[in-house]
Enzyme design. Structure first.
Site: not given
Ligand code: GLY
Length: 581
Positions: A110, A387, A429
């Site tokens: 991430r 995504t 997010d």
């Molecule tokens: N950016 C979407 C997620 O990581 O949930």
């Protein structure tokens, strides 16, 4: 005569009856989504959102690579062939099952906030969330994790037969020779045009003729991206996180109003984390732990649903009511508890416990529960889609479930000049302020505030379902907040309703996320079912399809048939492919 045929007759009647009963369970909805067709193979399977990348995965398996090698090659290839979500400028999560060691691994790549990030970085002068900062400026860009994550996966869990350079080579080739724009890229570029046109470095690559998007049949050549990939092939992750590429990325982010430094890039680490585990009707659920909320809340919802016999309730209003109520409760927990596990304490064991699920089930009645009666909070909007997910399995039963992202489609839209790297806007997010929501309408509180080097909370849910310790279903999806519920429905469709995986993937899906109050339903639900849900108090909101659960089911060896892999490419977007080997 009668004696000889009676057993046959009764078997035929039983089969007919069970087929009829199965149809009865399913008749309450009908699919408007084009049906996915299962692709059957015996030695390996790659299911990805873009066909050239999927085929590269198969080539790698054919050359003796394992599922991890193939996944790494697909990850790099999608950065070239599927720029809206495939990436090296974003981040994601990979869940691996290693067959020989019977071991499950989660790799967290991430994005992180820069070291100079602060909890108030996305607020305006009045102290209110400023979406321009968190979605449309350099402040939104997280330190990319993909190169580090894929390199870690290859180094520790690859077959050892192929180098990182071998796995990146097909991507370099495609970037240099160029690809024909087609399928979902042709569909999505016009929608992203305005965001892309803001940056000259991007216009020169993804747009043409003074700002028009590349169209179906146009050629997309990415020389800068090829050079960046070459640097990684030659020098490993240092080719990305240090030197000229890192300097150019930091420079582009700062010029766009951000705070990322070369040191932020140099200090980036992909991490291995213990997978999150649960059980569902005799299957083991292996999924992604925080900083994704995906695995925890998938298991939480399955635990709630396990308390009822869904098959007997039928694939209709009664089951959907329970599902919606389970979703509401899980997403309310998400808002309060979830964040970066290195910064906040998250009660993962409690949230995934059967006891917690039992106490939540006890609060579900025949009518819809109002969001405010679960937890107080503010309503929010819902937008965006992004995504990409791919699933891989090899002949030895090693499996990879990988979801990665730029957050929005094409991320921030900014290609860092001279690198070919499209940058994410993942830091949206985070929760800009307690009680505020992100672009997906997901509400959060203090656990997910931005901070130095923190990872923003995600919904990505790469998941491997095991039966007797072996992969049975490999699944995951894009779709922002809808990811977790999409994965839930694929699993329930397969396990509870015995759907073949292609049918399970194609079936229309619904989604509820505590706030806003509405239940988002894809086209294809029977009106009578929606009316019945509305009569229970659910606010039905028709929505377009927004997920793509590229999945693989493993059919065990039978008396007269070998074990088979069935790949199901989701048809909700054009171009997905299940490639067998
Ligand atoms: N950016 C979407 C997620 O990581 O949930």
């Amino acid at each position: 005569m009668i004696n000889r045929f009676t057993p046959l007759l009764s078997t035929a009647v039983a089969l007919l009856f069970s087929a009829f009963a199965h149809a009865q369970q399913l008749e309450s909805t009908r699919g408007d989504i084009p049906p996915a067709r299962g692709v059957v193979a015996h030695n390996g399977m790659v299911v990805a959102q873009e066909s050239r990348a999927a085929r590269i995965g198969i080539e790698i398996l054919d050359r003796g690579g394992n599922a991890v090698d193939a996944a790494v090659a697909v990850g790099f290839a999608l950065a070239v062939t599927y720029p809206r979500a495939g990436n090296i400028g974003g981040g994601g999560f990979m869940v691996i099952h290693l067959a020989k060691e019977d071991r499950d691994i989660a790799i967290d790549y991430r994005e992180t906030a820069p070291a100079a990030a602060t909890p108030t970085m996305f607020l305006d002068a009045k102290g209110e969330p400023d979406a321009t900062k968190s979605r449309d400026s350099g402040l939104a860009v997280g330190v990319p994790g993909t190169v580090a994550g894929l390199a870690l996966a290859h180094r520790k869990y690859g077959s050892g037969k192929l180098s990182l350079a071998d796995l990146i080579a097909p991507a370099i080739d495609l970037a240099t020779k160029g690809i024909t724009v087609e399928d979902d890229t042709a569909d999505s570029l016009p929608r992203a045009q305005e965001r892309l046109a803001r940056w000259r470095s991007t216009s020169g690559i993804l747009l043409k003729n003074g700002g028009q998007p590349l169209q179906e049949g146009d050629r997309l050549i990415q020389f800068d991206l090829a050079d960046t990939l070459r640097a990684v092939a030659q020098n490993g992750p240092r080719g990305f996180y240090e030197g000229a590429t890192a300097a150019r990325i930091a420079d582009a982010v700062v010029k766009a109003g951000g705070i990322m430094t070369k040191d932020d890039l140099k200090n980036y680490q992909a991490l291995e984390r213990p997978v999150v585990r649960g059980t569902y009707r005799g299957y083991d659920i292996v999924s992604m732990p925080p900083p994704s909320s995906g695995g925890v809340h998938l298991i939480e919802m399955l635990n709630i649903l396990e308390q009822d016999d869904l098959y007997t309730l039928g694939h209709g209003e009664k089951t959907f009511h329970l599902m919606i109520e389970a979703m509401k409760r899980a997403y309310a927990d998400r808002a309060v508890f979830m964040g970066d596990p290195d910064a906040v304490k998250i009660p993962v064991l409690g949230l995934t416990s059967k006891a917690h699920a039992a106490s939540l089930r006890a609060t579900i009645g025949d009518k819809a529960t109002l969001a405010a009666d679960i937890r107080p909070g503010k309503p929010a909007d819902n937008e965006g889609k992004n995504t990409t997910h791919f699933s891989v399995i090899d002949r030895d039963g090693n499996a990879v479930s990988n979801t990665y992202t730029l957050n929005f489609s094409y991320g921030l839209g900014l290609i860092a000049d001279g690198t070919g790297v499209l940058l994410n806007n993942e830091l949206d997010d985070f929760t800009a302020k307690p009680g505020a929501s992100n672009a997906f309408g997901l509400v959060g509180y203090t656990a997910n505030l931005p901070g130095p080097n923190k990872r923003p909370l995600s919904s990505m849910t790469p998941t491997i379902v095991l039966k007797d310790g072996k992969p049975f279903l490999i699944t995951g999806s894009p779709g922002g907040s809808r990811i977790i519920t999409a994965v839930l429905q694929v699993i329930v469709n397969v396990i509870d309703f015995h759907m073949p995986v292609a049918e399970a993937v194609s079936w229309p899906r619904l989604h509820q996320q505590w706030q806003p109050e509405g239940v988002f339903v894809e086209p294809g639900f029977a009106p009578a079912v929606l009316d019945a849900l509305a009569a229970r108090g659910h606010a039905i909101v028709p929505t377009r399809p927004a997920t793509a659960a590229n999945s693989i089911e493993v059919l065990p060896k039978g008396d007269f048939s070998p074990q088979a892999y069935v790949g199901a490419a989701d048809t909700r977007t054009r171009g997905a492919l299940a490639a067998g080997f």
